[in-house]
Design a protein around this motif. Structure first.
Motif, short mmCIF file in Angstrom:
data_model
loop_
_atom_site.label_atom_id
_atom_site.label_comp_id
_atom_site.label_asym_id
_atom_site.label_seq_id
_atom_site.Cartn_x
_atom_site.Cartn_y
_atom_site.Cartn_z
N CYS A 14 1.06 -0.89 -0.32
CA CYS A 14 -0.14 -0.02 -0.35
C CYS A 14 0.96 1.48 -0.32
CB CYS A 14 -0.76 -0.11 1.24
SG CYS A 14 -2.24 -1.62 1.77
N CYS A 17 0.34 3.57 -3.18
CA CYS A 17 -0.38 3.08 -3.90
C CYS A 17 -2.32 4.51 -3.44
CB CYS A 17 -0.85 1.95 -3.51
SG CYS A 17 -2.77 1.66 -3.67
N ALA A 19 -3.92 4.89 -3.01
CA ALA A 19 -5.82 4.34 -1.74
C ALA A 19 -7.44 4.23 -2.11
CB ALA A 19 -5.60 4.80 -0.38
N PRO A 20 -7.09 3.90 -3.65
CA PRO A 20 -8.43 4.03 -3.88
C PRO A 20 -9.28 3.14 -3.19
CG PRO A 20 -7.09 2.48 -5.25
CD PRO A 20 -5.91 3.02 -5.20
N PRO A 110 -7.40 -6.40 0.69
CA PRO A 110 -8.03 -6.89 0.49
C PRO A 110 -7.64 -8.74 0.02
CG PRO A 110 -5.86 -6.63 -1.23
CD PRO A 110 -5.84 -5.94 -0.26
N CYS A 126 -7.59 -2.41 -5.89
CA CYS A 126 -5.59 -2.59 -6.21
C CYS A 126 -5.22 -1.76 -7.58
CB CYS A 126 -5.39 -3.58 -5.29
SG CYS A 126 -5.82 -4.24 -3.89
S1 SF4 Z 1 -5.80 0.28 -3.37
FE1 SF4 Z 1 -5.46 -1.79 -2.88
S2 SF4 Z 1 -3.24 -1.81 -2.49
FE2 SF4 Z 1 -3.50 -0.05 -2.41
S3 SF4 Z 1 -3.85 0.90 -0.17
FE3 SF4 Z 1 -6.18 -0.12 -0.76
S4 SF4 Z 1 -5.22 -2.00 0.02
FE4 SF4 Z 1 -3.87 -1.11 -0.90
#
Ligand code: SF4
Ligand code: SF4
Length: 216
Positions: A14, A17, A19-20, A110, A126
């Motif tokens: 994460c 990312c 963070a969607p 996830p 993700c």
């Molecule tokens: S979308 Fe997936 S990889 Fe991105 S912050 Fe959320 S859990 Fe983590």
């Protein structure tokens, strides 16, 4: 002194990312999640969660009277739909502002349990590189998934206990939500010492406590 890892192999995915997930999903909150957030942040429940009414419980909602109206707690979101705890740092990085207190659903995401397996959930958002990292970390996440499942099972037991009272309350004269939340705080405080027991054993002791816990 042994140093604990700051990020495990799964949550490390994460860190790069945007963070969607924290914008696109409503996060359902169980009793343990709510009590931990209230105690940890010294905030009242309306500051933390929205109370969404629905005609069905879906096993995680609860009643305040004998009508079919069930209440569900969800983390509060901002007008732009992001979770109110999501931090935007340096205009680029996004981080959970309550990482150690985040709800079980956030800890497990996830990954989900599917029978005896743990695998990626079907609804994940993700990005592909992070999806790949989580795919390879499924087994490492099993302990988190098991803990989350145990809390959800305890929550259902707590709601069964509460419903013994709710079903006696005349329709249209619901108990105050504060009465329910105060009861939850007392109940989860009573359960807390049991959590020091062995995994898999403390839940049985907690079930017995819940089944006898005094109703308001
Ligand atoms: S979308 Fe997936 S990889 Fe991105 S912050 Fe959320 S859990 Fe983590
Ligand atoms: S509590 Fe943290 S991880 Fe969960 S949705 Fe909010 S910002 Fe994201």
């Amino acid at each position: 002194m042994e140093r604990l890892p700051v990020l495990d192999p799964a949550t490390a995915a994460c860190s790069e990312c945007p963070a969607p997930c924290c914008a696109e999903h409503d996060v359902n909150v169980n009793g343990f999640d709510l009590v931990r957030l209230m105690r940890g942040l010294a905030l009242s429940w309306p500051s933390l969660v929205n109370d969404i009414e629905h005609p069905h419980s879906f096993f995680v909602g609860f009643r305040l009277d004998s009508s079919s109206t069930h209440h569900h707690f969800y983390l509060r979101r901002r007008p732009d739909e992001t979770c109110q705890f999501l931090l935007q740092l340096d205009g680029r990085w996004r981080r959970c502002g309550v990482h150690q207190l985040r709800p079980g659903a956030c800890r497990a995401y996830p990954i989900r349990a599917a029978g005896d397996e743990v695998r990626l959930a079907s609804h994940i958002v993700c990005p592909p590189p992070q999806r790949q990292l989580y795919q390879s970390a499924c087994e490492a996440m099993r302990v988190v998934i098991d803990d989350d499942s145990a809390e959800d099972a305890l929550w259902r037991r707590v709601l069964e206990r509460w419903d013994l009272l709710a079903r006696t309350v005349p329709r249209g004269q619901p108990l105050p939500m504060d009465a329910f939340v105060d009861w939850l705080l007392r109940l989860y405080d009573a359960v807390a010492p049991l959590r020091r027991g062995a995994r898999g054993e403390w839940q049985l002791a907690a079930y017995a406590l819940v089944d006898e816990f005094p109703l308001p």
